[in-house]
Design a protein around this motif. Structure first.
Motif, PDB file in Angstrom:
ATOM      1  N   ARG A 225      -6.690   1.004  14.868  1.00  0.00           N
ATOM      2  CA  ARG A 225      -7.104   1.630  16.127  1.00  0.00           C
ATOM      3  C   ARG A 225      -6.022   1.422  17.180  1.00  0.00           C
ATOM      4  NH1 ARG A 225     -11.630  -0.163  13.429  1.00  0.00           N
ATOM      5  NH2 ARG A 225     -11.069  -2.319  13.857  1.00  0.00           N
TER       6      ARG A 225
ATOM      7  N   PRO B 236      -3.406 -10.573  23.561  1.00  0.00           N
ATOM      8  CA  PRO B 236      -2.875 -11.702  22.786  1.00  0.00           C
ATOM      9  C   PRO B 236      -1.440 -11.484  22.330  1.00  0.00           C
ATOM     10  CG  PRO B 236      -4.407 -10.404  21.457  1.00  0.00           C
ATOM     11  CD  PRO B 236      -4.457  -9.841  22.848  1.00  0.00           C
TER      12      PRO B 236
ATOM     13  N   ILE C  73      -1.730  -4.846  18.160  1.00  0.00           N
ATOM     14  CA  ILE C  73      -2.393  -4.888  16.850  1.00  0.00           C
ATOM     15  C   ILE C  73      -3.702  -4.081  16.845  1.00  0.00           C
ATOM     16  CG2 ILE C  73      -1.386  -7.119  16.199  1.00  0.00           C
ATOM     17  CD1 ILE C  73      -4.053  -8.453  17.035  1.00  0.00           C
TER      18      ILE C  73
ATOM     19  N   CYS D 204      -6.463  -4.624  18.654  1.00  0.00           N
ATOM     20  CA  CYS D 204      -7.658  -5.471  18.618  1.00  0.00           C
ATOM     21  C   CYS D 204      -8.724  -5.008  19.596  1.00  0.00           C
ATOM     22  CB  CYS D 204      -7.293  -6.922  18.911  1.00  0.00           C
ATOM     23  SG  CYS D 204      -6.690  -7.214  20.594  1.00  0.00           S
ATOM     24  N   GLY D 205      -8.291  -4.332  20.680  1.00  0.00           N
ATOM     25  CA  GLY D 205      -9.278  -3.847  21.632  1.00  0.00           C
ATOM     26  C   GLY D 205      -9.714  -4.870  22.664  1.00  0.00           C
ATOM     27  N   ILE D 206      -8.993  -5.970  22.773  1.00  0.00           N
ATOM     28  CA  ILE D 206      -9.354  -6.937  23.811  1.00  0.00           C
ATOM     29  C   ILE D 206      -9.197  -6.291  25.193  1.00  0.00           C
ATOM     30  CG2 ILE D 206      -8.603  -9.079  24.963  1.00  0.00           C
ATOM     31  CD1 ILE D 206      -8.244 -10.316  22.203  1.00  0.00           C
TER      32      ILE D 206
ATOM     33  N   GLY E 188     -12.197  -4.406  25.893  1.00  0.00           N
ATOM     34  CA  GLY E 188     -13.357  -5.248  26.164  1.00  0.00           C
ATOM     35  C   GLY E 188     -13.327  -5.907  27.529  1.00  0.00           C
TER      36      GLY E 188
ATOM     37  N   GLY F  48      -7.522 -11.799  18.669  1.00  0.00           N
ATOM     38  CA  GLY F  48      -7.786 -10.383  18.387  1.00  0.00           C
ATOM     39  C   GLY F  48      -7.677  -9.988  16.930  1.00  0.00           C
TER      40      GLY F  48
ATOM     41  N   VAL G  76     -11.034  -8.510  15.175  1.00  0.00           N
ATOM     42  CA  VAL G  76     -11.413  -7.155  15.593  1.00  0.00           C
ATOM     43  C   VAL G  76     -10.371  -6.123  15.164  1.00  0.00           C
ATOM     44  CG1 VAL G  76     -13.108  -7.279  17.431  1.00  0.00           C
ATOM     45  CG2 VAL G  76     -10.787  -8.001  17.896  1.00  0.00           C
TER      46      VAL G  76
ATOM     47  N   VAL H 277     -14.831  -6.790  21.215  1.00  0.00           N
ATOM     48  CA  VAL H 277     -14.676  -7.768  22.290  1.00  0.00           C
ATOM     49  C   VAL H 277     -15.595  -7.328  23.427  1.00  0.00           C
ATOM     50  CG1 VAL H 277     -13.088  -8.771  23.957  1.00  0.00           C
ATOM     51  CG2 VAL H 277     -12.303  -8.207  21.639  1.00  0.00           C
ATOM     52  N   ALA H 278     -16.371  -8.263  23.941  1.00  0.00           N
ATOM     53  CA  ALA H 278     -17.304  -7.879  25.000  1.00  0.00           C
ATOM     54  C   ALA H 278     -17.461  -9.032  25.978  1.00  0.00           C
ATOM     55  CB  ALA H 278     -18.652  -7.515  24.383  1.00  0.00           C
ATOM     56  N   PRO H 279     -17.805  -8.703  27.215  1.00  0.00           N
ATOM     57  CA  PRO H 279     -18.050  -9.770  28.179  1.00  0.00           C
ATOM     58  C   PRO H 279     -19.411 -10.426  27.929  1.00  0.00           C
ATOM     59  CG  PRO H 279     -18.378  -7.618  29.204  1.00  0.00           C
ATOM     60  CD  PRO H 279     -17.916  -7.364  27.809  1.00  0.00           C
TER      61      PRO H 279
ATOM     62  N   PHE I 168     -15.210 -13.734  27.751  1.00  0.00           N
ATOM     63  CA  PHE I 168     -15.016 -12.646  26.795  1.00  0.00           C
ATOM     64  C   PHE I 168     -15.171 -13.216  25.400  1.00  0.00           C
ATOM     65  CE2 PHE I 168     -12.826 -11.155  30.606  1.00  0.00           C
ATOM     66  CZ  PHE I 168     -13.562  -9.994  30.800  1.00  0.00           C
TER      67      PHE I 168
END
Lengths: 373, 542
Positions: free
Chosen positions: A290, A323, A346, A348-350, A353, B29, B32, B42-44, B66
């Motif tokens: 992704r 990260p 990468i 990860c979608g942090i 989020g 990460g 995910v 990832v969510a709060p 998070f």
């Protein structure tokens, strides 16, 4: 001289009675025995004279295991043939059989000498041993052996003269020397294909000296001294010894095999080229599953329950939490622009989020069409 | 707080629950990023805040953390593959199967469930109730499994009785008067049919590579079956074709290209296998979902981009006799009567009738009967077929073998069996027992994938072979995922397993004193299950 006919008055002595009679005589100091046997077993061992005097046996028509577990200072001569296990576990005796021997002659012999005037059966010489504190056991055979001879041999010396044998046939039977890890088999005549754990070598000076010394003695014992000249042609002899340089077949690595012997470039090269490099579970760039997209003021719907306009408030929380430090912030035309570097990201979608405004969205990465681009 | 209703689907309704420890998570990460099922995010997370004195003045009572969170909608439900656990540097994640899952029920509100893998409802394994109970000790000599030599080869092809061999005396030697049915003597472990498309190009090639390696470096005559998804042209034109059995399924995929390659073949294939049915889903044809019909699969199979359903049966066959005539004869003829042609059926109550018909085939063109039991694997099936159709292999093999024995025809049409062989990891024991019950050899598929890295099992883990999202790059055509599969390492694992299989098989042969395969030596087996003993005709022991 103690003479015993084990078959008198139409009655055969049992093995047990016969062995007890012999032991009784030995205890009384008798050292010479002539036994007319009727197939009784285990004649000749293990026996000893308390003064250490040599015990001598002349035996006819024995049962199995003549000279089994014989001790040194025991000498046995069998007039004619003997069935299985002659000299089994021989611990020092000298056993001469003036005929053929049955199966497993010399099996597990650890010391002493066995002389056979004819053939020896299947698995003869198997598990012959070497005791480091004693002389090598020896097994001398005038003719040939049956199959599986010298199986699992650990030590000692065996000599197979190959006399009076059909020259088209193996003098060691089929599959000799399987699992042989020690000792030497001297052989004259045809031998079959051997396992790679053993190898055939020419005799060296020590070998010749051993045979030159031993052959006259052996041939005298079996009354074949006239064969000495023929058997002294050492160029006709070979020896089988464990293959010291044998290492279990080393195999090529799969990668070497693929590169050297497999279909060049792989079997799907025509429709789906693949260089076979592989990735870890976490991948970057075009291999990411992704990708995050920064969609500032691009008509994205306002977040639910938050009616503010969906625009980046430049809080940098995405960049701080990334990260891989893949997110960079630039000012273009007085506008703040965030971008994610594909080579570092990468997927990860942090960033997605943590963004308080929902500016970052995560999309499937369909960039990769083939294995490498 | 959002309102939660009883009908909302939450984590405790799903098959797998991910336990997460935020204290040791470093938010790298990785978990995910790699999840091919997009099941975590990832969510709060709002937490109660214990304010310091300074903070208390400012009045903060909540704080936001998070965290990694499991998604709760069915489409993104965790399948338990465990790749996130694998990749986490701190072991901050673990996965637990949820015995109270309602997913099995809830997912059926969204249509027929499809999945891959093996049946999980049928957990009984007759093979595990059977022991090798006859050990040669005082009665007859056992062998040394490590040092003695063994002949572990099984026939593929029609074996004629000695008196039926078309031999004539030709001076000092014998020669053949006419063509004799071809027989190949091969290793009793056959790499079973998994088609190109069902598994990735790399996975298929890894198996083919391992097969060639076992032949050329280890001298084990292992053969591989192509599956019904066609054959790579480069392999068809190579010397390595001799290791391959070409499969023709009811979809006939790729056969136009195989036929067109006939003039270009440098060697004959090892055999032809007519696939009538599959143990995992008998009565159902092959199924390749559209997601997996990538451009290269379209090219190999000669099909457009669409879901590919093989019909449940060969449309041109209406009877056993016709099957023998049409399929066997035509495929024998296509390869000049030089290549054994065998037939594979799902084990069924009717298997004996089929085997009897083959045994009576007057033309000697049927070279083997392959029986596939219900614990066989599949790349995609409707779960209802997977879990509720099929027949165990053990008794059916026994029925077929004893039928041939009763007619004095045993050994003439080799029996090969599969379906759950190696399910417990010990394929050699399964193989040995099946051979003692009358099989000539066994075929395996699922364990090959597991050796390549597949984590699917009979307890519901993963088994998403049909989705194209295989996290190990095996049952997918997505290059991003295929890229995860190290072809050399995968092939090496298969090779090493087969070498261990070889040693273990000898370890079982040696104590019963056999240096060749103990076909039909059911006297070597015991069971403490009386019903099994009665049914199979083996010794009952307790």
């Amino acid at each position: 001289m103690f003479y015993l006919n084990s078959f008198e008055n139409q009655k055969r002595m049992s093995t047990q009675d016969l062995l007890l009679r012999i032991a009784e005589q030995v205890a009384q100091g008798e050292t010479q025995f002539t036994i007319a046997a009727q197939g009784q077993h285990d004649l000749g061992g293990p026996l000893w004279n308390k003064d250490g005097t040599k015990l001598q046996f002349w035996i006819s028509n024995p049962g199995q295991r003549v000279g089994a577990m014989a001790l040194s200072n025991t000498e046995i001569v069998v007039q004619g043939s003997a069935p299985a296990d002659v000299g089994w576990l021989n611990a020092g005796g000298e056993i001469t059989v003036l005929g053929d021997c049955g199966d497993t002659a010399g099996h597990s012999a650890a010391e002493g000498k066995i002389y056979i005037a004819g053939r020896a059966g299947t698995r003869s010489g198997s598990l012959m041993k070497k005791d480091p504190t004693a002389d090598d056991p020896e097994l001398w055979i005038y003719k040939s052996t049956g199959s599986f001879s010298f199986e699992f041999m650990l030590g000692g010396k065996a000599v197979i003269c190959g006399m009076d044998v059909d020259q088209r046939q193996s003098v060691l039977g089929d599959r000799p020397c399987i699992g042989m890890v020690g000792g030497t088999v001297y052989v004259r005549g045809k031998i079959p294909e051997l396992t790679p754990e053993v190898c055939v070598k020419a005799l060296n000076a020590d070998d010749e000296s051993f045979l030159r010394q031993g052959l006259p003695q052996f041939l005298a014992k079996i009354n074949q001294i006239s064969a000495l000249d023929e058997l002294s042609k050492f160029s006709l002899w070979q020896k089988i010894v464990p293959n010291q340089s044998y290492t279990p077949v080393t195999r090529r690595s799969l990668q070497d095999f693929r590169l050297e012997s497999w279909i060049s470039g792989g079997i799907f090269q025509d429709v789906f080229p693949d260089k076979f490099a592989s990735n870890g579970l976490v991948a970057r760039g075009i291999y990411r599953l992704r990708v995050p997209i920064w969609r500032n003021n691009l008509g994205a719907a306002p977040k639910e329950k938050d009616k503010r306009v969906n625009s980046c408030r430049d809080c940098r929380i995405c960049a701080v939490n990334c990260p891989e430090a893949a997110i960079s912030r630039e000012v273009q035309n007085e506008q703040v622009v965030y971008t994610s570097n594909a080579e570092l990201c990468i997927g990860c979608g942090i960033c997605v989020g943590v963004c308080p405004e929902g500016i970052w969205v995560l999309e499937d990465n369909f960039e990769l069409k083939s294995m490498d681009g | 707080m959002e309102t939660v209703t009883t009908q909302d689907i939450t984590v405790n309704d799903l098959d797998f629950i991910i336990h997460y420890n935020p204290d040791i998570c470093i938010m790298c990460g990785s978990c995910v990023a790699q999840c091919s099922f997009n099941a975590i995010e990832v969510a709060p997370q709002v937490r109660k805040h214990e304010p310091t004195q300074e903070g208390a003045k400012q009045g903060h009572k909540k704080k936001i953390l998070f965290v990694i969170r499991q998604k709760t909608d069915l489409a993104h439900a965790c399948v338990g593959c465990g790749m996130c656990v694998k990749v986490c540097p701190n072991q901050a994640l673990s996965i637990e199967a949820n015995p109270e899952s309602r997913k099995n029920l809830l997912a059926r509100t969204q249509g027929v469930i499809k999945r891959g893998g093996r049946a999980s409802s049928y957990s009984l394994r007759t093979l595990d109730k059977i022991m090798v109970g006859r050990i040669s000790q005082m009665t007859d000599p056992a062998l040394d499994s490590e040092r003695h030599t063994f002949d572990l080869r099984a026939p593929l092809g029609r074996i004629l009785k000695a008196q039926d061999l078309p031999l004539k005396v030709d001076g000092q030697s014998l020669s053949l008067e006419k063509n004799c049915p071809p027989v190949r003597w091969i290793y009793p472990l056959l790499f079973s049919d998994m088609s190109i498309g069902a598994i990735s190009t790399r996975a298929w090639e890894a198996i083919a590579l391992a097969c060639a390696y076992l032949n050329e470096e280890c001298h084990l005559p292992v053969r591989m079956c192509s599956g019904e998804g066609g054959m790579p042209l480069k392999l068809l034109k190579s010397e390595q074709l001799k290791y391959m059995l070409l499969q023709i399924g009811s979809g006939h995929f790729g056969w136009n290209r195989i036929i067109k390659s006939l003039p270009l073949m440098r060697t004959d294939p090892a055999g032809i296998i007519i696939k009538i049915g599959q143990g995992a889903k008998p009565g159902d044809g092959g199924l390749l979902p559209k997601k997996k019909v990538a451009p290269h699969i379209q090219a190999i199979r000669g099909v457009p981009e669409t879901a590919l359903h093989s019909p449940p049966t060969h449309q041109g066959l209406y009877s056993i006799e016709e099957s023998v005539q049409k399929m066997h004869l035509s495929l024998n003829a296509a390869f000049g009567f030089r290549v054994p042609v065998v037939i594979k059926c799902a084990a069924s109550l009717t298997s004996v009738a089929v085997y009897n018909n083959l045994l009576r085939d007057p033309y000697h063109i049927s070279g083997g009967f392959f029986l596939d039991g219900l614990q066989g694997g599949t790349g995609a099936a409707c779960e209802i077929s997977l879990e509720h159709t099929g027949h165990p292999i053990v008794s059916k093999l026994r029925d077929c073998y004893l039928t041939s024995v009763a007619q004095g025809l045993q050994g003439q049409i080799p029996l090969w069996v599969g379906g759950g062989v190696g399910l417990t990891g010990q394929a050699a024991a399964d193989c040995f027992k099946l051979i003692c019950l009358g099989a000539n050899g066994v075929f395996v598929g699922k364990i090959l994938l597991q050796l390549l890295g597949c984590v699917g099992d009979e307890h519901g883990r993963c088994n998403q072979c049909n989705t194209g999202k295989c996290p190990t790059g095996i049952c997918t055509q997505d290059p991003r995922l295929i890229k995860r599969l190290d072809i050399d390492r995968g092939a090496e694992a298969i090779v090493n397993y087969v070498l261990t299989f070889d040693s273990e098989l000898k370890k079982l042969l040696a104590p019963i004193g056999n240096s060749s395969l103990p076909v039909g030596r059911s006297d070597a087996l015991i069971t403490s299950d009386y019903a099994v003993a009665q049914k199979l005709g083996i010794a009952y022991a307790c």
